[in-house]
Design a protein around this motif. Structure first.
Motif, PDB file in Angstrom:
ATOM      1  N   SER A 101       0.856  -1.368   0.214  1.00 36.48           N
ATOM      2  CA  SER A 101       0.107   0.272   0.212  1.00 36.48           C
ATOM      3  C   SER A 101       0.353   1.291  -0.021  1.00 36.48           C
ATOM      4  O   SER A 101       1.495   1.268   1.031  1.00 36.48           O
ATOM      5  CB  SER A 101      -1.083   0.129   1.286  1.00 36.48           C
ATOM      6  OG  SER A 101      -0.160   0.139   2.101  1.00 36.48           O
TER       7      SER A 101
ATOM      8  N   PRO B 156       0.980   4.871  -1.448  1.00 35.29           N
ATOM      9  CA  PRO B 156       0.270   6.803  -1.530  1.00 35.29           C
ATOM     10  C   PRO B 156      -1.086   6.346  -2.227  1.00 35.29           C
ATOM     11  O   PRO B 156      -0.553   5.836  -3.530  1.00 35.29           O
ATOM     12  CB  PRO B 156       0.587   8.265  -2.237  1.00 35.29           C
ATOM     13  CG  PRO B 156       2.332   7.417  -1.925  1.00 35.29           C
ATOM     14  CD  PRO B 156       2.354   6.109  -1.918  1.00 35.29           C
ATOM     15  N   MET B 157      -2.258   6.787  -2.301  1.00 37.22           N
ATOM     16  CA  MET B 157      -3.559   6.381  -3.389  1.00 37.22           C
ATOM     17  C   MET B 157      -3.197   6.886  -4.439  1.00 37.22           C
ATOM     18  O   MET B 157      -4.043   7.030  -5.238  1.00 37.22           O
ATOM     19  CB  MET B 157      -4.891   7.260  -2.153  1.00 37.22           C
ATOM     20  CG  MET B 157      -5.530   6.358  -1.384  1.00 37.22           C
ATOM     21  SD  MET B 157      -5.664   4.854  -1.349  1.00 37.22           S
ATOM     22  CE  MET B 157      -6.588   4.864   0.173  1.00 37.22           C
ATOM     23  N   VAL B 158      -2.974   7.999  -4.552  1.00 36.10           N
ATOM     24  CA  VAL B 158      -2.545   8.885  -5.765  1.00 36.10           C
ATOM     25  C   VAL B 158      -2.089   7.413  -7.036  1.00 36.10           C
ATOM     26  O   VAL B 158      -2.819   7.666  -7.790  1.00 36.10           O
ATOM     27  CB  VAL B 158      -1.222  10.257  -5.858  1.00 36.10           C
ATOM     28  CG1 VAL B 158      -1.143  10.586  -6.938  1.00 36.10           C
ATOM     29  CG2 VAL B 158      -1.824  11.000  -4.706  1.00 36.10           C
TER      30      VAL B 158
ATOM     31  N   GLN C 199     -10.720   9.136  -5.126  1.00 30.10           N
ATOM     32  CA  GLN C 199      -9.729   9.122  -4.291  1.00 30.10           C
ATOM     33  C   GLN C 199     -11.389  10.171  -4.084  1.00 30.10           C
ATOM     34  O   GLN C 199     -11.589  10.123  -2.679  1.00 30.10           O
ATOM     35  CB  GLN C 199      -8.680  10.360  -4.734  1.00 30.10           C
ATOM     36  CG  GLN C 199      -8.142   8.685  -5.213  1.00 30.10           C
ATOM     37  CD  GLN C 199      -6.277   9.723  -5.081  1.00 30.10           C
ATOM     38  OE1 GLN C 199      -6.178  10.502  -3.643  1.00 30.10           O
ATOM     39  NE2 GLN C 199      -6.000   9.162  -6.585  1.00 30.10           N
TER      40      GLN C 199
ATOM     41  N   GLN D 267       0.906  12.606   1.139  1.00 28.33           N
ATOM     42  CA  GLN D 267       0.741  11.656   0.091  1.00 28.33           C
ATOM     43  C   GLN D 267      -0.464  11.063  -0.534  1.00 28.33           C
ATOM     44  O   GLN D 267      -0.610  10.852  -2.026  1.00 28.33           O
ATOM     45  CB  GLN D 267       1.301  10.626   0.473  1.00 28.33           C
ATOM     46  CG  GLN D 267       3.227  11.062   1.184  1.00 28.33           C
ATOM     47  CD  GLN D 267       3.790   9.249   1.169  1.00 28.33           C
ATOM     48  OE1 GLN D 267       2.734   8.357   1.500  1.00 28.33           O
ATOM     49  NE2 GLN D 267       4.764   9.357   1.545  1.00 28.33           N
ATOM     50  N   ASN D 268      -1.733  11.795   0.502  1.00 32.44           N
ATOM     51  CA  ASN D 268      -2.553  12.024  -0.410  1.00 32.44           C
ATOM     52  C   ASN D 268      -4.287  12.713   0.019  1.00 32.44           C
ATOM     53  O   ASN D 268      -4.826  13.079   0.591  1.00 32.44           O
ATOM     54  CB  ASN D 268      -3.387  10.607   0.586  1.00 32.44           C
ATOM     55  CG  ASN D 268      -2.894   9.315   0.322  1.00 32.44           C
ATOM     56  OD1 ASN D 268      -2.732   8.348  -0.257  1.00 32.44           O
ATOM     57  ND2 ASN D 268      -1.478   8.882   1.576  1.00 32.44           N
TER      58      ASN D 268
ATOM     59  N   ILE E  25      -7.783  12.658  -1.103  1.00 32.98           N
ATOM     60  CA  ILE E  25      -8.649  12.444  -0.350  1.00 32.98           C
ATOM     61  C   ILE E  25      -9.058  12.518   0.955  1.00 32.98           C
ATOM     62  O   ILE E  25      -9.777  13.149   1.333  1.00 32.98           O
ATOM     63  CB  ILE E  25      -8.086  10.551  -0.445  1.00 32.98           C
ATOM     64  CG1 ILE E  25      -9.444   9.293   0.003  1.00 32.98           C
ATOM     65  CG2 ILE E  25      -7.238   9.897   0.451  1.00 32.98           C
ATOM     66  CD1 ILE E  25      -8.958   7.828   0.119  1.00 32.98           C
ATOM     67  N   SER E  26      -7.353  13.284   1.141  1.00 34.12           N
ATOM     68  CA  SER E  26      -7.230  14.091   2.321  1.00 34.12           C
ATOM     69  C   SER E  26      -8.443  15.137   2.483  1.00 34.12           C
ATOM     70  O   SER E  26      -9.177  15.548   3.350  1.00 34.12           O
ATOM     71  CB  SER E  26      -6.318  14.943   2.826  1.00 34.12           C
ATOM     72  OG  SER E  26      -5.596  13.069   3.324  1.00 34.12           O
TER      73      SER E  26
END
Length: 155
Positions: free
Chosen positions: A41, A43-45, A53, A137-138, A141-142
């Protein structure tokens, strides 16, 4: 169906055969999200589109904000109701409050909280740094989560 059991082995009972595991070091090296999402897992990017996201962040933020609002109202009602009952009982003469003792206990609690806060400062800084790095990093989504959280609070 037949099962095979291994013969019992004898283990040494020396103290040298045990290893001590330092949980603080283990927790620093193995982040909680690795246990939840796996070691791959990142970063969501890297994994999902921007729209996905934002939607995931917004929905999860709304759920957390909505629950936060409901629990907050319940807690405020409980604390306010308890305070009201205590005031009524005090005014009616059922309860007498020793204010000098209350002041002494509050000051003692303040001193203990200051001592514990000074000891916990490095751990709190470490958690803050990890949370900041996760948000960096995200960021998509944050930001969706924050928006959803605020909408959940407003609902």
């Amino acid at each position: 169906m037949e099962t095979w059991n291994a013969p019992p082995q004898e283990y040494e009972s020396d103290d040298d055969s045990y290893a001590v595991l330092d949980l603080t070091e283990y927790a620093r090296r193995h982040h909680w999200w690795n246990r939840v999402f796996g070691h791959s897992s990142g970063p969501m990017v890297e994994k999902y589109s921007v729209a996905t996201q934002i939607v995931v962040g917004r929905v999860s933020g709304w759920c957390v904000g909505f629950l936060f609002q409901k629990v907050g109202k319940l807690a405020a009602t409980a604390v306010g109701g308890g305070f009201l009952l205590l005031q009524i009982a005090s005014h009616s003469g059922y309860v007498r409050i020793d204010w000098k003792r209350v002041e002494k206990d509050v000051n003692k609690a303040k001193r203990q909280i200051k001592k514990r806060a000074n000891k916990a400062a490095p751990e709190i800084n470490n958690i803050t740094e990890e949370a900041t790095e996760f948000v960096k990093q995200n960021i998509v989504i944050s930001s969706g989560f924050v928006g959803g959280f605020l909408l959940g609070l407003a609902s």
